[in-house]
Motif scaffolding. Structure first.
Motif, PDB file in Angstrom:
ATOM      1  N   GLY A  68      -3.518  -4.274   3.912  1.00  0.00           N
ATOM      2  CA  GLY A  68      -4.243  -3.082   4.314  1.00  0.00           C
ATOM      3  C   GLY A  68      -3.824  -2.547   5.659  1.00  0.00           C
ATOM      4  O   GLY A  68      -2.993  -3.133   6.360  1.00  0.00           O
ATOM      5  N   SER A  69      -4.429  -1.416   6.027  1.00  0.00           N
ATOM      6  CA  SER A  69      -4.020  -0.707   7.233  1.00  0.00           C
ATOM      7  C   SER A  69      -5.031  -0.818   8.369  1.00  0.00           C
ATOM      8  O   SER A  69      -4.902  -0.120   9.373  1.00  0.00           O
ATOM      9  CB  SER A  69      -3.808   0.766   6.891  1.00  0.00           C
ATOM     10  OG  SER A  69      -5.009   1.305   6.359  1.00  0.00           O
ATOM     11  N   ILE A  70      -6.029  -1.693   8.195  1.00  0.00           N
ATOM     12  CA  ILE A  70      -7.085  -1.746   9.208  1.00  0.00           C
ATOM     13  C   ILE A  70      -6.980  -2.965  10.114  1.00  0.00           C
ATOM     14  O   ILE A  70      -7.866  -3.222  10.923  1.00  0.00           O
ATOM     15  CB  ILE A  70      -8.478  -1.746   8.547  1.00  0.00           C
ATOM     16  CG1 ILE A  70      -8.656  -2.989   7.670  1.00  0.00           C
ATOM     17  CG2 ILE A  70      -8.692  -0.469   7.750  1.00  0.00           C
ATOM     18  CD1 ILE A  70     -10.077  -3.169   7.195  1.00  0.00           C
ATOM     19  N   PHE A  71      -5.883  -3.711   9.978  1.00  0.00           N
ATOM     20  CA  PHE A  71      -5.774  -4.975  10.709  1.00  0.00           C
ATOM     21  C   PHE A  71      -6.027  -4.788  12.193  1.00  0.00           C
ATOM     22  O   PHE A  71      -6.709  -5.597  12.831  1.00  0.00           O
ATOM     23  CB  PHE A  71      -4.397  -5.603  10.475  1.00  0.00           C
ATOM     24  CG  PHE A  71      -4.204  -6.917  11.190  1.00  0.00           C
ATOM     25  CD1 PHE A  71      -3.492  -6.989  12.384  1.00  0.00           C
ATOM     26  CD2 PHE A  71      -4.748  -8.081  10.671  1.00  0.00           C
ATOM     27  CE1 PHE A  71      -3.329  -8.193  13.043  1.00  0.00           C
ATOM     28  CE2 PHE A  71      -4.592  -9.290  11.318  1.00  0.00           C
ATOM     29  CZ  PHE A  71      -3.874  -9.353  12.504  1.00  0.00           C
ATOM     30  N   ARG A  72      -5.494  -3.715  12.756  1.00  0.00           N
ATOM     31  CA  ARG A  72      -5.568  -3.567  14.211  1.00  0.00           C
ATOM     32  C   ARG A  72      -6.987  -3.368  14.721  1.00  0.00           C
ATOM     33  O   ARG A  72      -7.221  -3.499  15.934  1.00  0.00           O
ATOM     34  CB  ARG A  72      -4.696  -2.415  14.668  1.00  0.00           C
ATOM     35  CG  ARG A  72      -5.089  -1.039  14.173  1.00  0.00           C
ATOM     36  CD  ARG A  72      -4.149   0.036  14.696  1.00  0.00           C
ATOM     37  NE  ARG A  72      -2.798  -0.165  14.208  1.00  0.00           N
ATOM     38  CZ  ARG A  72      -1.792  -0.534  14.996  1.00  0.00           C
ATOM     39  NH1 ARG A  72      -2.006  -0.752  16.285  1.00  0.00           N
ATOM     40  NH2 ARG A  72      -0.586  -0.676  14.505  1.00  0.00           N
ATOM     41  N   ILE A  73      -7.937  -3.075  13.859  1.00  0.00           N
ATOM     42  CA  ILE A  73      -9.304  -2.841  14.326  1.00  0.00           C
ATOM     43  C   ILE A  73     -10.266  -3.956  13.942  1.00  0.00           C
ATOM     44  O   ILE A  73     -11.473  -3.835  14.162  1.00  0.00           O
ATOM     45  CB  ILE A  73      -9.857  -1.496  13.813  1.00  0.00           C
ATOM     46  CG1 ILE A  73      -9.997  -1.496  12.292  1.00  0.00           C
ATOM     47  CG2 ILE A  73      -9.003  -0.336  14.306  1.00  0.00           C
ATOM     48  CD1 ILE A  73     -10.769  -0.290  11.782  1.00  0.00           C
ATOM     49  N   ILE A  74      -9.761  -5.032  13.374  1.00  0.00           N
ATOM     50  CA  ILE A  74     -10.643  -6.126  12.963  1.00  0.00           C
ATOM     51  C   ILE A  74     -10.411  -7.362  13.813  1.00  0.00           C
ATOM     52  O   ILE A  74      -9.318  -7.604  14.305  1.00  0.00           O
ATOM     53  CB  ILE A  74     -10.465  -6.489  11.474  1.00  0.00           C
ATOM     54  CG1 ILE A  74      -9.034  -6.939  11.175  1.00  0.00           C
ATOM     55  CG2 ILE A  74     -10.867  -5.312  10.594  1.00  0.00           C
ATOM     56  CD1 ILE A  74      -8.829  -7.422   9.751  1.00  0.00           C
ATOM     57  N   ALA A  75     -11.473  -8.120  14.002  1.00  0.00           N
ATOM     58  CA  ALA A  75     -11.352  -9.425  14.648  1.00  0.00           C
ATOM     59  C   ALA A  75     -10.944 -10.454  13.598  1.00  0.00           C
ATOM     60  O   ALA A  75     -11.231 -10.294  12.412  1.00  0.00           O
ATOM     61  CB  ALA A  75     -12.676  -9.831  15.284  1.00  0.00           C
ATOM     62  N   ILE A  76     -10.283 -11.505  14.044  1.00  0.00           N
ATOM     63  CA  ILE A  76      -9.867 -12.592  13.157  1.00  0.00           C
ATOM     64  C   ILE A  76     -10.395 -13.908  13.711  1.00  0.00           C
ATOM     65  O   ILE A  76     -10.280 -14.181  14.911  1.00  0.00           O
ATOM     66  CB  ILE A  76      -8.337 -12.683  13.039  1.00  0.00           C
ATOM     67  CG1 ILE A  76      -7.765 -11.418  12.369  1.00  0.00           C
ATOM     68  CG2 ILE A  76      -7.940 -13.925  12.253  1.00  0.00           C
ATOM     69  CD1 ILE A  76      -8.111 -11.272  10.909  1.00  0.00           C
ATOM     70  N   ASP A  77     -10.985 -14.694  12.826  1.00  0.00           N
ATOM     71  CA  ASP A  77     -11.442 -16.037  13.170  1.00  0.00           C
ATOM     72  C   ASP A  77     -10.585 -17.058  12.440  1.00  0.00           C
ATOM     73  O   ASP A  77     -10.173 -16.829  11.307  1.00  0.00           O
ATOM     74  CB  ASP A  77     -12.894 -16.260  12.725  1.00  0.00           C
ATOM     75  CG  ASP A  77     -13.849 -15.220  13.243  1.00  0.00           C
ATOM     76  OD1 ASP A  77     -14.685 -14.740  12.447  1.00  0.00           O
ATOM     77  OD2 ASP A  77     -13.777 -14.887  14.433  1.00  0.00           O
ATOM     78  N   TRP A  78     -10.385 -18.180  13.101  1.00  0.00           N
ATOM     79  CA  TRP A  78      -9.839 -19.363  12.432  1.00  0.00           C
ATOM     80  C   TRP A  78     -10.951 -20.404  12.347  1.00  0.00           C
ATOM     81  O   TRP A  78     -11.582 -20.730  13.367  1.00  0.00           O
ATOM     82  CB  TRP A  78      -8.656 -19.952  13.195  1.00  0.00           C
ATOM     83  CG  TRP A  78      -7.368 -19.229  12.989  1.00  0.00           C
ATOM     84  CD1 TRP A  78      -6.799 -18.307  13.817  1.00  0.00           C
ATOM     85  CD2 TRP A  78      -6.470 -19.378  11.879  1.00  0.00           C
ATOM     86  NE1 TRP A  78      -5.608 -17.867  13.289  1.00  0.00           N
ATOM     87  CE2 TRP A  78      -5.373 -18.514  12.107  1.00  0.00           C
ATOM     88  CE3 TRP A  78      -6.472 -20.159  10.713  1.00  0.00           C
ATOM     89  CZ2 TRP A  78      -4.310 -18.414  11.219  1.00  0.00           C
ATOM     90  CZ3 TRP A  78      -5.408 -20.044   9.837  1.00  0.00           C
ATOM     91  CH2 TRP A  78      -4.336 -19.177  10.090  1.00  0.00           C
ATOM     92  N   TYR A  79     -11.177 -20.896  11.132  1.00  0.00           N
ATOM     93  CA  TYR A  79     -12.122 -21.970  10.883  1.00  0.00           C
ATOM     94  C   TYR A  79     -11.346 -23.172  10.352  1.00  0.00           C
ATOM     95  O   TYR A  79     -10.213 -23.048   9.882  1.00  0.00           O
ATOM     96  CB  TYR A  79     -13.146 -21.559   9.824  1.00  0.00           C
ATOM     97  CG  TYR A  79     -14.278 -20.695  10.302  1.00  0.00           C
ATOM     98  CD1 TYR A  79     -14.088 -19.336  10.547  1.00  0.00           C
ATOM     99  CD2 TYR A  79     -15.545 -21.225  10.494  1.00  0.00           C
ATOM    100  CE1 TYR A  79     -15.134 -18.538  10.971  1.00  0.00           C
ATOM    101  CE2 TYR A  79     -16.604 -20.435  10.920  1.00  0.00           C
ATOM    102  CZ  TYR A  79     -16.395 -19.095  11.154  1.00  0.00           C
ATOM    103  OH  TYR A  79     -17.427 -18.308  11.567  1.00  0.00           O
ATOM    104  N   ARG A  80     -12.006 -24.324  10.374  1.00  0.00           N
ATOM    105  CA  ARG A  80     -11.440 -25.488   9.725  1.00  0.00           C
ATOM    106  C   ARG A  80     -12.553 -26.314   9.088  1.00  0.00           C
ATOM    107  O   ARG A  80     -13.699 -26.272   9.526  1.00  0.00           O
ATOM    108  CB  ARG A  80     -10.638 -26.357  10.694  1.00  0.00           C
ATOM    109  CG  ARG A  80     -11.451 -27.037  11.780  1.00  0.00           C
ATOM    110  CD  ARG A  80     -10.517 -27.757  12.743  1.00  0.00           C
ATOM    111  NE  ARG A  80     -11.256 -28.437  13.816  1.00  0.00           N
ATOM    112  CZ  ARG A  80     -10.677 -29.028  14.844  1.00  0.00           C
ATOM    113  NH1 ARG A  80      -9.351 -29.021  14.969  1.00  0.00           N
ATOM    114  NH2 ARG A  80     -11.405 -29.617  15.770  1.00  0.00           N
ATOM    115  N   GLN A  81     -12.182 -27.037   8.055  1.00  0.00           N
ATOM    116  CA  GLN A  81     -13.137 -27.915   7.387  1.00  0.00           C
ATOM    117  C   GLN A  81     -12.457 -29.227   7.061  1.00  0.00           C
ATOM    118  O   GLN A  81     -11.494 -29.266   6.280  1.00  0.00           O
ATOM    119  CB  GLN A  81     -13.682 -27.269   6.115  1.00  0.00           C
ATOM    120  CG  GLN A  81     -14.805 -28.056   5.478  1.00  0.00           C
ATOM    121  CD  GLN A  81     -15.572 -27.259   4.456  1.00  0.00           C
ATOM    122  OE1 GLN A  81     -15.090 -26.279   3.899  1.00  0.00           O
ATOM    123  NE2 GLN A  81     -16.801 -27.667   4.191  1.00  0.00           N
TER     124      GLN A  81
END
Length: 115
Positions: free
Chosen positions: A26-39
């Motif tokens: 998609g084209s909205i990557f630059r306006i979204i936050a990204i989290d890294w989780y682990r389990q």
């Protein structure tokens, strides 16, 4: 809507390094936050690191000074550089984002750190 795909996991000895990638559609990557989780097996999923759309970062205490989250908006990709890995970092790592009230998760990538 956005799709997230993680890569870069694997088996590494304690003290080693890995870099995980989270590629977004998609084209909205630059306006979204990204989290890294682990389990880890038998444990709850935990938040490891976050990067906002402006590049502000936050880390869990357990990984501060060892992990670095970053993003490349030109490549629609977020990264998690993991150094000085410990056996307790063994887990499935997921990237996640939220748009309005919807959550999007990748399929996860396994990281195994041997002692």
């Amino acid at each position: 809507q956005v799709q997230l795909v993680e890569s870069g996991g694997g088996l590494v000895q304690a003290g080693g390094s890995l870099r995980l990638s989270c590629a977004a559609s998609g084209s909205i990557f630059r306006i979204i936050a990204i989290d890294w989780y682990r389990q880890a097996p038998g444990k709850q999923r935990e938040l490891v690191a976050t990067i906002t759309s402006r590049g502000n970062t936050n880390y869990a205490d357990s990984v501060k000074g060892r992990f670095t989250i970053s993003r490349d908006n030109g490549k629609n990709t977020a990264y998690l550089q993991m150094n000085s890995l410990k056996p307790e970092d063994t887990a499935v790592y997921y990237c996640r984002t939220q748009i309005m009230s919807s959550e999007y998760w990748g399929q996860g990538t396994q990281v195994t750190v041997s002692s």
